[in-house]
Design a protein around this motif. Structure first.
Motif, mmCIF file in Angstrom:
data_model
loop_
_atom_site.group_PDB
_atom_site.id
_atom_site.type_symbol
_atom_site.label_atom_id
_atom_site.label_comp_id
_atom_site.label_asym_id
_atom_site.label_seq_id
_atom_site.Cartn_x
_atom_site.Cartn_y
_atom_site.Cartn_z
ATOM 1 N N GLN A 381 0.946 -1.152 0.007
ATOM 2 C CA GLN A 381 -0.154 0.152 -0.049
ATOM 3 C C GLN A 381 0.916 1.514 -0.124
ATOM 4 O O GLN A 381 0.352 2.395 -0.564
ATOM 5 N N LEU A 382 2.089 1.307 0.721
ATOM 6 C CA LEU A 382 2.849 2.347 0.618
ATOM 7 C C LEU A 382 3.650 2.813 -0.775
ATOM 8 O O LEU A 382 3.697 3.758 -1.166
ATOM 9 N N ALA A 383 3.760 1.466 -1.424
ATOM 10 C CA ALA A 383 4.387 1.579 -2.678
ATOM 11 C C ALA A 383 3.214 2.098 -3.590
ATOM 12 O O ALA A 383 3.574 2.932 -4.748
ATOM 13 N N GLU A 384 1.971 1.878 -3.357
ATOM 14 C CA GLU A 384 1.104 2.467 -4.156
ATOM 15 C C GLU A 384 1.028 4.118 -4.249
ATOM 16 O O GLU A 384 0.849 4.999 -5.176
ATOM 17 N N GLN A 385 1.368 4.480 -3.210
ATOM 18 C CA GLN A 385 1.271 5.961 -2.848
ATOM 19 C C GLN A 385 2.589 6.539 -3.088
ATOM 20 O O GLN A 385 2.747 7.863 -3.423
ATOM 21 N N ASP A 386 3.543 5.668 -3.217
ATOM 22 C CA ASP A 386 5.117 5.995 -3.788
ATOM 23 C C ASP A 386 5.480 5.106 -4.693
ATOM 24 O O ASP A 386 6.477 4.403 -4.073
ATOM 25 N N PRO A 387 5.258 5.212 -5.939
ATOM 26 C CA PRO A 387 5.885 4.000 -6.784
ATOM 27 C C PRO A 387 7.447 4.008 -6.800
ATOM 28 O O PRO A 387 7.958 2.922 -7.169
ATOM 29 N N LEU A 388 8.179 4.919 -6.280
ATOM 30 C CA LEU A 388 9.600 4.603 -6.384
ATOM 31 C C LEU A 388 10.243 4.095 -5.212
ATOM 32 O O LEU A 388 11.185 3.861 -5.063
ATOM 33 N N ILE A 389 9.217 3.616 -4.138
ATOM 34 C CA ILE A 389 9.539 2.659 -2.921
ATOM 35 C C ILE A 389 9.617 1.283 -3.779
ATOM 36 O O ILE A 389 8.516 0.895 -4.061
ATOM 37 N N GLY A 390 10.685 0.696 -4.061
ATOM 38 C CA GLY A 390 10.631 -0.723 -4.706
ATOM 39 C C GLY A 390 10.604 -1.523 -3.687
ATOM 40 O O GLY A 390 11.428 -1.579 -2.825
ATOM 41 N N VAL A 391 9.397 -2.574 -3.908
ATOM 42 C CA VAL A 391 9.465 -3.562 -2.623
ATOM 43 C C VAL A 391 9.864 -4.925 -3.693
ATOM 44 O O VAL A 391 9.214 -5.261 -4.505
ATOM 45 N N ARG A 392 10.752 -5.494 -2.899
ATOM 46 C CA ARG A 392 11.276 -6.856 -3.380
ATOM 47 C C ARG A 392 10.993 -7.830 -2.420
ATOM 48 O O ARG A 392 11.652 -7.806 -1.348
ATOM 49 N N ARG A 393 10.335 -8.917 -2.920
ATOM 50 C CA ARG A 393 10.072 -10.144 -1.816
ATOM 51 C C ARG A 393 10.904 -11.294 -2.198
ATOM 52 O O ARG A 393 11.052 -11.674 -3.329
ATOM 53 N N ASP A 394 11.657 -11.771 -1.183
ATOM 54 C CA ASP A 394 12.552 -12.870 -1.400
ATOM 55 C C ASP A 394 11.803 -13.984 -0.574
ATOM 56 O O ASP A 394 11.821 -14.373 0.635
ATOM 57 N N ASP A 395 11.004 -14.819 -1.351
ATOM 58 C CA ASP A 395 10.433 -16.143 -0.911
ATOM 59 C C ASP A 395 11.439 -17.074 -0.247
ATOM 60 O O ASP A 395 11.065 -17.709 0.640
ATOM 61 N N VAL A 396 12.407 -17.301 -0.672
ATOM 62 C CA VAL A 396 13.604 -18.060 -0.449
ATOM 63 C C VAL A 396 13.998 -17.781 0.999
ATOM 64 O O VAL A 396 14.001 -18.791 2.080
ATOM 65 N N ARG A 397 14.530 -16.644 1.404
ATOM 66 C CA ARG A 397 14.891 -16.142 2.675
ATOM 67 C C ARG A 397 13.763 -15.442 3.508
ATOM 68 O O ARG A 397 13.875 -15.056 4.705
ATOM 69 N N GLN A 398 12.625 -15.135 2.864
ATOM 70 C CA GLN A 398 11.643 -14.918 3.656
ATOM 71 C C GLN A 398 11.810 -13.249 4.195
ATOM 72 O O GLN A 398 11.780 -12.981 5.268
ATOM 73 N N GLU A 399 12.553 -12.710 3.191
ATOM 74 C CA GLU A 399 12.816 -11.214 3.277
ATOM 75 C C GLU A 399 12.268 -10.095 2.503
ATOM 76 O O GLU A 399 11.731 -10.564 1.447
ATOM 77 N N VAL A 400 12.075 -9.053 2.751
ATOM 78 C CA VAL A 400 11.450 -8.040 1.935
ATOM 79 C C VAL A 400 12.662 -6.872 2.048
ATOM 80 O O VAL A 400 13.042 -6.311 3.007
ATOM 81 N N SER A 401 12.783 -6.404 0.568
ATOM 82 C CA SER A 401 13.933 -5.294 0.545
ATOM 83 C C SER A 401 13.016 -3.982 0.172
ATOM 84 O O SER A 401 12.190 -4.283 -0.786
ATOM 85 N N LEU A 402 13.420 -2.742 0.464
ATOM 86 C CA LEU A 402 13.065 -1.555 0.043
ATOM 87 C C LEU A 402 13.961 -0.734 -0.592
ATOM 88 O O LEU A 402 15.114 -0.502 -0.175
ATOM 89 N N SER A 403 13.810 0.045 -2.038
ATOM 90 C CA SER A 403 14.530 1.087 -2.537
ATOM 91 C C SER A 403 14.246 2.245 -1.964
ATOM 92 O O SER A 403 13.176 2.544 -1.725
ATOM 93 N N LEU A 404 15.041 3.031 -1.530
ATOM 94 C CA LEU A 404 14.947 4.312 -0.832
ATOM 95 C C LEU A 404 15.939 5.604 -1.240
ATOM 96 O O LEU A 404 16.971 5.240 -2.010
ATOM 97 N N TYR A 405 15.434 6.661 -0.910
ATOM 98 C CA TYR A 405 16.367 7.742 -1.334
ATOM 99 C C TYR A 405 17.471 8.095 -0.097
ATOM 100 O O TYR A 405 18.491 8.661 -0.200
#
Length: 670
Positions: A381-405
């Motif tokens: 939902q936050l990425a909907e409001q700010d498309p440049l927040i890239g959300v990457r989901r790693d199902d293998v490691r069960q981790e989520v990465s964010l791209s930020l300024y």
């Protein structure tokens, strides 16, 4: 009534939100000017904004001055929230760029002005804080001319600078210095004015000079400069007069085809999407069904408007319609996204990618394991409001990465997740986002019913390098009718998705991928039986095979990893230059030849984005606290030394055996 969609932009703490309050007060919208420090401003509505005293989200407020309806958009000044500014630019008719009379032109000021000039958005400059200690007049004008634009003219004088009695006075026809400066500025852009000046010994009539100033300001050729104080109100009346006289207003073509642009999306109390829309022409009405699309082809998204809120005279009231020139909020469009066009393409299309993408990345983890699912939903939902927040989901490691300024944006996301979603999170150390570009040409092909291809599909791909900044282009060398379009589309979509992780795990860009071979088995079935998937090609076969072929082609081509570089500008005491040089070398910076004026040395150059934060921390100690650093994204350059690797989050088509085990197991499970 005519409309002006006006943006207020500035470096953080230059006073743009305070200026917005003063404009609202002057227009009679509010009785008391709010304070950023007290958290009582109209446009900083988020609790986090009030706590921190900074603007995080763009906000809209409307008022009327001189029979012009002004939709004023207050934007964030901190560089970590530059994405909010980017989305606003496409809907502006004009802008006011705020500069501090004390600090002068700052890093973000230069970034914003470069963008405003590139997009040719008519811009006035307001030099704020003339009442503060250290406020300057001539020095700031020289700063603006040197670092923002030489096409400026001061519109008034300032007295008693640095005191609460600081005041301004507009120049008039009787000010010979002003008319001379105006003549020099305007004749540089207008041959007719230049001819009139040469032919008439008395000079150009003042009325014609003012008309020429308005015309050239509206063409973004020149930038009038006003001085004043948002805190005391000094000079604000002159700025308001300049806004209505010099910036372009638009009429309202309410009868034309409906055309609008979505520049902001937020969630309502019940979780519903709310789209902020600037209408360029036509009218949208409640209960009307509308189509919307992104910059690409029409993808068939549509929705029914369930409610409209229109900004008008300081309020946002429910209305039956949203007409041309106005800004409003639409409810009911569940699939809408930031940057979408509603209805017909606007005459003034939204321009994308004004600023560089985020160059930092971090892994976010919930403190409570049971919040993993909720965290992914919240980040989506936050990425909907700010498309440049890239959300990457790693199902293998069960981790989520964010791209930020930057780090401030990370802190704001952490506070937002806690306050609005009840999710406490931690972040890992921030790392730099690199990218990969093909080093050469590579090709690969796998044929249907031929080992080692286990899928009912033939796919051949060639990867070629393309110019920097060109992105990814998909081409076909096979005939369009050689197989169903749905299968070709599956290949294209999978190519674009797979390039998100190259040989070293970074996104691959600036390349052309060509489909060179294709083949399939038509839909078949046994006699008097239903469709037999084991005898017929499906889109899934192509989606599963394409990553293997593409990675083989990419391995043959080879890739080079590039890291983001920042341009920096440092002003420091001349005697501090020597100790700074070895530090810059250790940070892998590439300085240019320094310039020295008296005791002040100015040094420009480039430094890896990963080291800019360290440079900021070291500079005060190296320069006795007198060093001033500006930096902004410059370009990407090849990584020197060990190539950084990014952990993969896909099924890893680089390693065929593991990929097939995961993919075929998934297919069998499905």
């Amino acid at each position: 009534m005519h409309t002006l969609n006006l943006g207020i932009l500035a470096h953080v703490d230059a006073g743009k939100t305070s200026l917005t309050e003063r404009l609202l007060h002057a227009a009679g919208v509010i009785d008391t000017v709010g304070s950023v420090d007290d958290g009582s401003t109209q446009t900083d509505s988020l609790a986090l904004e009030r706590q921190r005293g900074i603007t995080i989200k763009s906000a809209v407020v409307s008022f009327v001055i001189d029979h012009v309806a002004v939709n004023l958009i207050d934007t964030p000044g901190h560089p970590d929230f530059i994405a909010e500014v980017e989305r606003v630019l496409g809907v502006l008719d004009g802008a006011v760029l705020v500069v501090s009379a004390v600090e002068g032109v700052q890093a973000q000021t230069r970034v914003l002005m470069r963008t405003l000039r590139r997009l040719r958005i008519p811009t006035l400059v307001f030099v704020n804080k003339t009442d503060r200690g250290g406020a300057r007049y001539e020095g700031v004008l020289a700063d603006i001319a040197e670092r923002l634009s030489s096409d400026i003219v001061a519109m008034g004088s300032a007295e008693a600078l640095g005191t609460r009695e600081a005041r301004t006075a507009p120049f008039t026809a009787g000010d010979a210095g002003f008319t001379a400066a105006l003549t020099d500025l305007l004749t540089g852009h207008d041959d007719d004015l230049l001819a009139a000046y040469v032919d008439d010994a008395k000079g150009i009539p003042y009325d014609r000079l003012r008309a020429g100033l308005a015309a050239q300001t509206r063409q973004a050729l020149v930038h009038p400069v006003y001085f004043g104080s948002a805190a005391t109100g000094a000079g604000v009346a002159d700025l308001i007069a300049g806004i209505t006289e010099l910036l372009p207003v638009t009429g309202q073509d309410a009868e034309g085809p409906a055309s609008g642009a979505v520049f902001k999306v937020e969630r309502g109390p019940a979780g519903e999407k709310i789209a902020y829309v600037r209408m360029f022409s036509g009218t949208l009405r409640t209960r009307e069904r509308v189509r919307f699309r992104g910059d690409g082809e029409d993808d068939g998204r549509e929705g029914k408007i369930s409610g409209i809120t229109v900004f008008d005279r300081g309020t946002d009231d429910r209305a039956p319609a949203l007409t041309a020139g106005r800004i409003g909020r639409l409810r009911g469009l569940g699939a809408v996204r930031i940057g979408d066009r509603i209805g017909e393409a606007p005459a003034k299309p939204q321009t994308q990618a004004h600023f560089a993408p985020p160059t930092l990345e971090t892994v976010v983890s919930p403190l409570r394991r049971e919040d993993r699912g909720a965290l992914h939903t919240a980040l989506g939902q936050l990425a909907e409001q700010d498309p440049l927040i890239g959300v990457r989901r790693d199902d293998v490691r069960q981790e989520v990465s964010l791209s930020l300024y930057g780090e401030v944006q990370k802190e704001v996301i952490q506070a937002t997740l806690a306050d609005e979603y009840g999710i406490e999170v931690t972040f890992r150390e921030t790392t730099t986002i690199c990218l990969e570009r093909p080093a050469g040409t590579g090709a690969a092909v796998e044929v249907i019913d031929r080992e080692p291809n286990p899928f009912l599909a033939t796919v051949g791909l060639r990867v070629d390098p393309a110019p920097a900044g060109s992105g990814v282009e998909f081409r076909r060398e096979v005939e369009l009718g050689s197989m169903p379009f749905s299968l070709m589309r599956a290949v294209e979509d999978t190519v674009l998705e797979t390039l998100g992780q190259g040989i070293h795990g970074w996104q691959v860009t600036d390349c052309t991928v060509t489909l060179t071979h294709s083949g399939y088995w038509p839909r078949q079935s046994h006699s008097h039986a239903v469709f037999d998937k084991s005898m017929s090609s499906t889109a899934g076969d192509f989606r599963n095979l394409t990553p293997l072929v593409l990675m083989d082609a990419l391995k043959e081509a080879g890739t080079t990893v590039y890291e983001p570089m920042h341009h920096f500008r440092i002003e420091l005491p001349a005697d501090a230059f020597g100790p700074l040089v070895p530090v810059l070398a250790r940070l892998r910076a590439v300085p240019r030849t320094p310039r020295t004026r008296g005791r002040v040395c100015t040094l420009e150059g480039e430094v890896p984005a990963a080291r800019i934060h360290e440079l900021q921390q070291l500079l005060p100690e190296l320069t006795r606290g007198e060093g001033v650093l500006e930096s902004d994204f410059a370009h990407y350059r090849p990584v020197e030394g060990p190539v950084p690797q990014r952990p993969r989050t896909d099924h890893d088509p680089l390693h065929r055996k593991e990929y097939l085990l995961r993919t075929l197991r998934r297919v069998a499970g499905g």
